[in-house]
Design a protein around this motif. Sequence first.
Motif, PDB file in Angstrom:
ATOM      1  N   ILE A   6       0.934  -1.201  -0.106  1.00  0.00           N
ATOM      2  CA  ILE A   6       0.076  -0.004  -0.014  1.00  0.00           C
ATOM      3  C   ILE A   6       0.807   1.148  -0.005  1.00  0.00           C
ATOM      4  O   ILE A   6       1.479   1.549   0.859  1.00  0.00           O
ATOM      5  CB  ILE A   6      -0.941  -0.002   1.192  1.00  0.00           C
ATOM      6  CG1 ILE A   6      -1.736  -1.300   1.340  1.00  0.00           C
ATOM      7  CG2 ILE A   6      -1.735   1.216   1.134  1.00  0.00           C
ATOM      8  CD1 ILE A   6      -2.547  -1.505   2.557  1.00  0.00           C
ATOM      9  N   GLY A   7       0.966   1.950  -1.111  1.00  0.00           N
ATOM     10  CA  GLY A   7       1.844   3.300  -1.293  1.00  0.00           C
ATOM     11  C   GLY A   7       2.802   2.986  -2.385  1.00  0.00           C
ATOM     12  O   GLY A   7       3.574   1.834  -2.381  1.00  0.00           O
ATOM     13  N   PRO A  33      -2.116   9.229  -9.333  1.00  0.00           N
ATOM     14  CA  PRO A  33      -2.140   8.925 -10.564  1.00  0.00           C
ATOM     15  C   PRO A  33      -1.001   8.412 -11.087  1.00  0.00           C
ATOM     16  O   PRO A  33      -0.585   8.236 -12.002  1.00  0.00           O
ATOM     17  CB  PRO A  33      -2.733   9.797 -11.508  1.00  0.00           C
ATOM     18  CG  PRO A  33      -2.578  11.346 -10.733  1.00  0.00           C
ATOM     19  CD  PRO A  33      -2.609  10.879  -9.164  1.00  0.00           C
ATOM     20  N   ASP A  34       0.210   8.880 -10.205  1.00  0.00           N
ATOM     21  CA  ASP A  34       1.617   8.592 -10.477  1.00  0.00           C
ATOM     22  C   ASP A  34       2.335   8.026  -9.221  1.00  0.00           C
ATOM     23  O   ASP A  34       1.778   8.058  -8.203  1.00  0.00           O
ATOM     24  CB  ASP A  34       2.179   9.859 -11.065  1.00  0.00           C
ATOM     25  CG  ASP A  34       2.149  10.962 -10.043  1.00  0.00           C
ATOM     26  OD1 ASP A  34       1.562  11.004  -9.053  1.00  0.00           O
ATOM     27  OD2 ASP A  34       2.480  12.189 -10.345  1.00  0.00           O
ATOM     28  N   SER A  40       4.619  12.837  -5.588  1.00  0.00           N
ATOM     29  CA  SER A  40       3.519  12.919  -6.629  1.00  0.00           C
ATOM     30  C   SER A  40       3.184  14.406  -7.168  1.00  0.00           C
ATOM     31  O   SER A  40       3.255  15.295  -6.375  1.00  0.00           O
ATOM     32  CB  SER A  40       2.328  12.143  -6.124  1.00  0.00           C
ATOM     33  OG  SER A  40       1.215  12.595  -6.853  1.00  0.00           O
ATOM     34  N   ARG A  41       3.047  14.336  -8.544  1.00  0.00           N
ATOM     35  CA  ARG A  41       2.409  15.940  -8.972  1.00  0.00           C
ATOM     36  C   ARG A  41       1.284  16.270  -8.179  1.00  0.00           C
ATOM     37  O   ARG A  41       1.094  17.632  -8.103  1.00  0.00           O
ATOM     38  CB  ARG A  41       2.134  15.731 -10.408  1.00  0.00           C
ATOM     39  CG  ARG A  41       0.954  15.042 -10.837  1.00  0.00           C
ATOM     40  CD  ARG A  41       0.854  15.152 -12.256  1.00  0.00           C
ATOM     41  NE  ARG A  41      -0.445  14.317 -12.717  1.00  0.00           N
ATOM     42  CZ  ARG A  41      -0.467  13.015 -13.273  1.00  0.00           C
ATOM     43  NH1 ARG A  41       0.732  12.569 -13.244  1.00  0.00           N
ATOM     44  NH2 ARG A  41      -1.136  12.543 -13.843  1.00  0.00           N
ATOM     45  N   ARG A  95      -1.241  -0.344  -9.392  1.00  0.00           N
ATOM     46  CA  ARG A  95      -2.673   0.022  -9.452  1.00  0.00           C
ATOM     47  C   ARG A  95      -3.035   1.292  -8.853  1.00  0.00           C
ATOM     48  O   ARG A  95      -3.016   1.607  -7.460  1.00  0.00           O
ATOM     49  CB  ARG A  95      -3.486  -1.119  -8.773  1.00  0.00           C
ATOM     50  CG  ARG A  95      -3.413  -2.600  -9.144  1.00  0.00           C
ATOM     51  CD  ARG A  95      -4.269  -3.528  -8.036  1.00  0.00           C
ATOM     52  NE  ARG A  95      -4.434  -4.893  -8.637  1.00  0.00           N
ATOM     53  CZ  ARG A  95      -5.411  -5.268  -9.581  1.00  0.00           C
ATOM     54  NH1 ARG A  95      -6.352  -4.358  -9.963  1.00  0.00           N
ATOM     55  NH2 ARG A  95      -5.662  -6.547  -9.914  1.00  0.00           N
ATOM     56  N   LEU A  96      -2.405   2.144  -9.824  1.00  0.00           N
ATOM     57  CA  LEU A  96      -2.564   3.547  -9.352  1.00  0.00           C
ATOM     58  C   LEU A  96      -4.067   4.072  -9.559  1.00  0.00           C
ATOM     59  O   LEU A  96      -5.008   3.440  -9.948  1.00  0.00           O
ATOM     60  CB  LEU A  96      -1.922   4.584 -10.400  1.00  0.00           C
ATOM     61  CG  LEU A  96      -0.458   4.037 -10.566  1.00  0.00           C
ATOM     62  CD1 LEU A  96       0.279   5.003 -11.406  1.00  0.00           C
ATOM     63  CD2 LEU A  96       0.451   4.258  -8.859  1.00  0.00           C
ATOM     64  N   GLU A  97      -4.431   5.330  -8.829  1.00  0.00           N
ATOM     65  CA  GLU A  97      -5.732   5.761  -8.844  1.00  0.00           C
ATOM     66  C   GLU A  97      -6.616   4.944  -8.016  1.00  0.00           C
ATOM     67  O   GLU A  97      -7.768   4.720  -8.437  1.00  0.00           O
ATOM     68  CB  GLU A  97      -6.202   6.299  -9.995  1.00  0.00           C
ATOM     69  CG  GLU A  97      -5.494   7.341 -10.531  1.00  0.00           C
ATOM     70  CD  GLU A  97      -5.861   7.904 -11.887  1.00  0.00           C
ATOM     71  OE1 GLU A  97      -6.701   9.073 -11.732  1.00  0.00           O
ATOM     72  OE2 GLU A  97      -5.563   7.368 -13.002  1.00  0.00           O
ATOM     73  N   THR A  98      -6.093   4.086  -7.104  1.00  0.00           N
ATOM     74  CA  THR A  98      -6.854   3.094  -6.304  1.00  0.00           C
ATOM     75  C   THR A  98      -6.508   3.147  -4.792  1.00  0.00           C
ATOM     76  O   THR A  98      -5.582   3.162  -4.288  1.00  0.00           O
ATOM     77  CB  THR A  98      -6.370   1.753  -6.771  1.00  0.00           C
ATOM     78  OG1 THR A  98      -6.390   1.574  -8.039  1.00  0.00           O
ATOM     79  CG2 THR A  98      -7.309   0.723  -6.103  1.00  0.00           C
TER      80      THR A  98
END
Length: 495
Positions: A6-7, A33-34, A40-41, A95-98
């Motif tokens: 997780i992360g 998302p990244d 992260s942006r 598994r981004l944006e999750t």
Amino acid sequence: MRVAIIGAGVAGLTTAKVLLQAGHEVEVFDRTPDVGGVWSRTRRYPGLTTQSPKAQYSFSDFPMPKDLPEWPTGEQVQAYLKAYAWHFGVDACLRLETTVTSVVPSNGGWDLTTHTGTTYRYDRVVVANGVFCEPAVPAFPGRDEFEAAGGQVLAGTEFHDAEEARGKHVLVVGYGKSACDVTVPISKVAASTDVIARQLLWKVPRKIAGVVNFKMLLLTRMGEALFRYRFVRGFEKVLHGPANRMRRSMLNSLGSVSVKQYGLAQHDLVPSGQMEDIVKGAIGLATEGFFEGVADGSIRVRRDMTVDRLKSGGAILSDGTVLPADLVVCATGFTQGVPFLPDDVQARLFDERGNFALYRQIQPIGVPGLYFNGYNSSFFSPLNAEMAALWIAADLAGALSLPDDAARQADVTAQLAFMDEATNTHHCRGTKIIPFSLHNADEVLSDLGLQIGRGTRASHWLNPVAPSAYRKVTPQLLARLEARASDVRVDVKSK
């Protein structure tokens, strides 16, 4: 094994990389998302840079590009981590944006549920969401009135573009590195920029006296040894014994240089105490341009102050001063939490004061199959996370010989008590190991029965520690785990 991480920050990525190399099936979850975590942006604020130079803020087997500046920007670090994930095949596991909403132990494994309602089954779980996960924003009285009149209150991680401050009266709450970092770009466009500092902290110049890189003093084994650790060994006994006066003089001379170099006395910005007390607050690197802004008047520091309340168009400070304010940026720290874990599991993660009680900053006692990484914030965060990933890989393989639960619990309790005293409880609920980063790495490697060469360790007493010196440790452990697995296969076959 099937392992959920997780992360997707520094700790999550290096854990995934090591476990993939050890033959496990890995999936990495992150709500952004990244990759990058704090880099992260979605979380970068203007002025964000590393606190450690790039040579120290890197993995052992993946150096930062040579063309990057010594203190890379947040965008550059995120690109580096993205390249790391691609190079080692971690990108295929993302598994981004999750968002992970629930992680529950079940029949010797773990059921992980995401925001979509989908549940996945894993053998083991590594929590790597980081100690800078959720910003802590003060509950300012009068905030509703302030915002109703058009004011904004943002956490530092929510402030992404300095143009949002153009022409505005801005208050930056805090005096840590992130507060000073974000203040500089704000001050270049804002109508006024006031820093509300509840407590002044000592700042270490990047170039001491404009010449000596701070890493030559504080990012060496000698620099770490200037601060008394829980166990004092070897030359440390000399530093904290016969040479104690010299040790204190070395540290406090940094304070004298800082006062002179930045003109702190003229601006009434000399912190209380001496530089040797720096570890009891926060070891902060001075932000380029911050004290220059103080000198030219574009930045005003309101020392020993808090925001008493907000009001329409302004703020009232604790001494009664009224300041105009359109925007309040809060660089006031973070909370460390694991809301996705059930209450009965969380009850075993913390001591009675709410500190994370993790053996080696990795393993909760009495919660089999659950690990943490990144809960060891340090000057060498990638290296410490990488060493923790090796520890996790070894434990998954049953290759660690550890003390029993009671002995490990006693060690955790003693370590937290020591850090309470050493840092005056400023250890982020047990998740910060500064200034004992290398001691932590040594202890982890000792559990693994691994270590870098004596000559290299000796050179690190006077030279900045290079994570690249540890590049052979991972293949050594992986070879050992493979040999162990082969022996097990042969034994099973013979039976």
